[in-house]
Design an enzyme around this catalytic site. Sequence first.
Site, PDB file in Angstrom:
ATOM      1  N   LYS A 204     -54.629  57.195  22.006  1.00 55.06           N
ATOM      2  CA  LYS A 204     -54.777  55.676  22.196  1.00 55.06           C
ATOM      3  C   LYS A 204     -56.344  55.260  22.493  1.00 55.06           C
ATOM      4  O   LYS A 204     -56.993  54.515  21.686  1.00 55.06           O
ATOM      5  CB  LYS A 204     -53.863  54.945  22.835  1.00 55.06           C
ATOM      6  CG  LYS A 204     -53.869  53.313  23.015  1.00 55.06           C
ATOM      7  CD  LYS A 204     -52.769  52.862  24.090  1.00 55.06           C
ATOM      8  CE  LYS A 204     -53.097  51.567  24.528  1.00 55.06           C
ATOM      9  NZ  LYS A 204     -52.288  51.025  25.364  1.00 55.06           N
ATOM     10  N   GLU A 210     -58.382  65.981  27.867  1.00 62.45           N
ATOM     11  CA  GLU A 210     -57.454  66.961  27.320  1.00 62.45           C
ATOM     12  C   GLU A 210     -57.657  67.075  25.832  1.00 62.45           C
ATOM     13  O   GLU A 210     -57.705  67.735  25.300  1.00 62.45           O
ATOM     14  CB  GLU A 210     -56.057  66.826  27.866  1.00 62.45           C
ATOM     15  CG  GLU A 210     -55.854  67.035  29.294  1.00 62.45           C
ATOM     16  CD  GLU A 210     -55.726  65.817  30.023  1.00 62.45           C
ATOM     17  OE1 GLU A 210     -56.479  64.997  29.797  1.00 62.45           O
ATOM     18  OE2 GLU A 210     -55.086  65.971  31.180  1.00 62.45           O
ATOM     19  N   GLY A 265     -48.933  53.928  25.905  1.00 57.30           N
ATOM     20  CA  GLY A 265     -48.720  55.231  25.520  1.00 57.30           C
ATOM     21  C   GLY A 265     -47.353  55.325  25.677  1.00 57.30           C
ATOM     22  O   GLY A 265     -47.163  56.274  24.562  1.00 57.30           O
ATOM     23  N   GLU A 351     -43.575  56.584  34.873  1.00 52.88           N
ATOM     24  CA  GLU A 351     -45.039  55.943  34.686  1.00 52.88           C
ATOM     25  C   GLU A 351     -44.864  54.602  34.775  1.00 52.88           C
ATOM     26  O   GLU A 351     -45.671  53.753  35.088  1.00 52.88           O
ATOM     27  CB  GLU A 351     -45.633  56.520  33.553  1.00 52.88           C
ATOM     28  CG  GLU A 351     -47.130  56.307  33.378  1.00 52.88           C
ATOM     29  CD  GLU A 351     -47.895  56.893  32.260  1.00 52.88           C
ATOM     30  OE1 GLU A 351     -47.312  57.034  31.306  1.00 52.88           O
ATOM     31  OE2 GLU A 351     -49.110  57.095  32.489  1.00 52.88           O
ATOM     32  N   LYS A 510     -57.602  60.574  36.304  1.00 50.73           N
ATOM     33  CA  LYS A 510     -58.498  61.003  35.439  1.00 50.73           C
ATOM     34  C   LYS A 510     -59.967  60.863  36.062  1.00 50.73           C
ATOM     35  O   LYS A 510     -60.707  61.759  35.727  1.00 50.73           O
ATOM     36  CB  LYS A 510     -58.402  60.101  34.199  1.00 50.73           C
ATOM     37  CG  LYS A 510     -57.162  59.986  33.258  1.00 50.73           C
ATOM     38  CD  LYS A 510     -57.174  59.111  32.215  1.00 50.73           C
ATOM     39  CE  LYS A 510     -55.811  59.151  31.369  1.00 50.73           C
ATOM     40  NZ  LYS A 510     -55.867  58.202  30.300  1.00 50.73           N
TER      41      LYS A 510
HETATM   42  O1  F6P Z   1     -52.692  59.211  31.367  1.00 50.20           O
HETATM   43  C1  F6P Z   1     -51.798  58.258  31.191  1.00 50.20           C
HETATM   44  C2  F6P Z   1     -51.715  58.166  29.806  1.00 50.20           C
HETATM   45  O2  F6P Z   1     -52.597  56.627  29.738  1.00 50.20           O
HETATM   46  C3  F6P Z   1     -50.512  57.698  29.161  1.00 50.20           C
HETATM   47  O3  F6P Z   1     -49.899  56.582  29.341  1.00 50.20           O
HETATM   48  C4  F6P Z   1     -50.949  57.871  27.770  1.00 50.20           C
HETATM   49  O4  F6P Z   1     -49.728  58.099  27.062  1.00 50.20           O
HETATM   50  C5  F6P Z   1     -51.789  59.312  27.886  1.00 50.20           C
HETATM   51  O5  F6P Z   1     -52.498  58.999  29.092  1.00 50.20           O
HETATM   52  C6  F6P Z   1     -52.517  59.597  26.856  1.00 50.20           C
HETATM   53  O6  F6P Z   1     -53.631  58.535  26.521  1.00 50.20           O
HETATM   54  P1  F6P Z   1     -54.602  58.344  25.507  1.00 50.20           P
HETATM   55  O7  F6P Z   1     -53.383  58.157  24.236  1.00 50.20           O
HETATM   56  O8  F6P Z   1     -55.481  57.317  25.430  1.00 50.20           O
HETATM   57  O9  F6P Z   1     -55.241  59.726  24.883  1.00 50.20           O
END
Ligand code: F6P
Length: 545
Positions: A204, A210, A265, A351, A510
């Site tokens: 998102k 990662e 997310g 969460e 993070k």
């Molecule tokens: O780290 C938490 C979070 O924000 C989750 O809520 C989300 O689904 C995941 O990280 C991945 O985030 P992104 O889709 O922005 O990579």
Amino acid sequence: MTQLTQQATWQALAQHSKTLPHMRELFSNDPKRFDNMSAKACGLLLDYSKNRASNETLSLLFKLAKESQLESKIKAMFAGDIINNTEQRAVLHTALRAPAEQVINLDGNNIVAEVQQTLAKMGEFVNSVTSGDWLGYTGKTITDVVSIGIGGSFLGPKIVSQALRPYWTGKLNCHFVANVDGTSITEKLKKLDPQTTLFVMSSKSFGTQETLTNTLTAKEWFLKQGAAQADVAKHFVAVSSNVEKATEFGIDANNIFPMWDWVGGRYSLWSAIGLPIALLIGMNNFRELLAGAHAMDEHFANTPLENNMPVIMGLFSLWYGNFFNAQSHVVLTYDHYLRGLPAYFQQLDMESNGKGVTLNGTDVDYSTGPIIWGGEGTNGQHAYHQLLHQGTALVPADFIMPLNSHNPVGEHHVQLASNCFGQTQALMQGRTYDEALAELSHSKLDDEQKQLIAKHKVMPGNKPSNTILMDKLTPTTLGSLIALYEHRTFVQGAIWQINSFDQWGVELGKLLGNDVLDRLTADKQADELDSSSNSLINLFRQGKI
Ligand code: F6P
């Protein structure tokens, strides 16, 4: 004390929790307890009769919900009010499954129209890949999809794909990579051919370490195998609300599927984040999944609280957490295809409701989200069910089972069902000392030994459970089931007056991770942190203990 715990209804519930008879008694006093305490909606049946609850309990819990303005909070969510106050966002995953003709305006735009455009784009893409029109850089058709994402951008696609295995069209295989541990992607890539592999990068924010690292590794692997930079467009697509960053990263603008900041997310599998699911089960089945979730949205928005399944489930969870000190909640799926669901609900709930301050910043003086855990039945019966039956912790349970199996071989399904129902019965009624002693009446043990063993065989019972049944696991029933848990989570957050839609604790991870990364790769020893962190960092730099 907070406003909530000061409330007369809250205090009445606390008082009432001490006076309830054992569930055995509640059942024998009311032969119609199942009829009175079960609900049916959207292809799901919820049996909530095996809960510590009398009519008075229910009316107090519904009173609490009403006094907490649950009904108007539900309306506010569906209407797109900014209920995620710390991020100033609306919460509209329900718009992702709204019918095409519905209009939901946000900042002057009908977001349902945007959603439908994206679904149409997904449909074209899915058809093109599964029909064999979309060709890899050497002209071969795509055989494998690698979905790269983490958190909600991973669990939803993975667990729904796994659950809907019987609906796979058979055109593609799918592999999921989330962890930044290089072993995960290395092991996946070993089995793949770059000429026939499509990578779907889901993020998102397009800023998650990662996912970015795994995608870069995948791209390097792809280029090292002989493909050229220009071939990337045929093998890499992205789903993101940050189209600019995705383009900067090198994803072809045509290959970016949008999503929006009003989708959290952990609520995003219904958006283009669900692309890997659609690639596997086809767009029609994906739309069935959305339809199932929409049916549950309608039920949640329009059913009186007393018959509203997410409300009932949310209230019972709160009942045990706040008035019986239950710290965890177990989800037990009696269906191998649903084995991943406990992990999905774990992220969804923990969460969302793992929060310690109310919307206006006051510290809570009551428990919020419990620890969600679980696994598939009957496996757990030979492991952690021991603690459920005889341990000192109270662990409310949800049992989930389709009445008909996709694989009706021999006696398997009837045995599975007998275990599922047998467990809920045993948890509820337990076994008294006299019953245990009677069971030992024919044994050769002397009386003293019999009494000792009988003591160990006593099960207090009175352990609460819900049972959720469906005719069969289909995209529609699965959609309804997942939406049921989403709304159950909402109900609890609404009564606890917390923000179920931010995740600052996770965001901290993070930030700290990035700070430590800088120190791990710096050209000097770490000496500015606490002694443990400095030492761990320096040991890693040394590469030996
Ligand atoms: O780290 C938490 C979070 O924000 C989750 O809520 C989300 O689904 C995941 O990280 C991945 O985030 P992104 O889709 O922005 O990579």
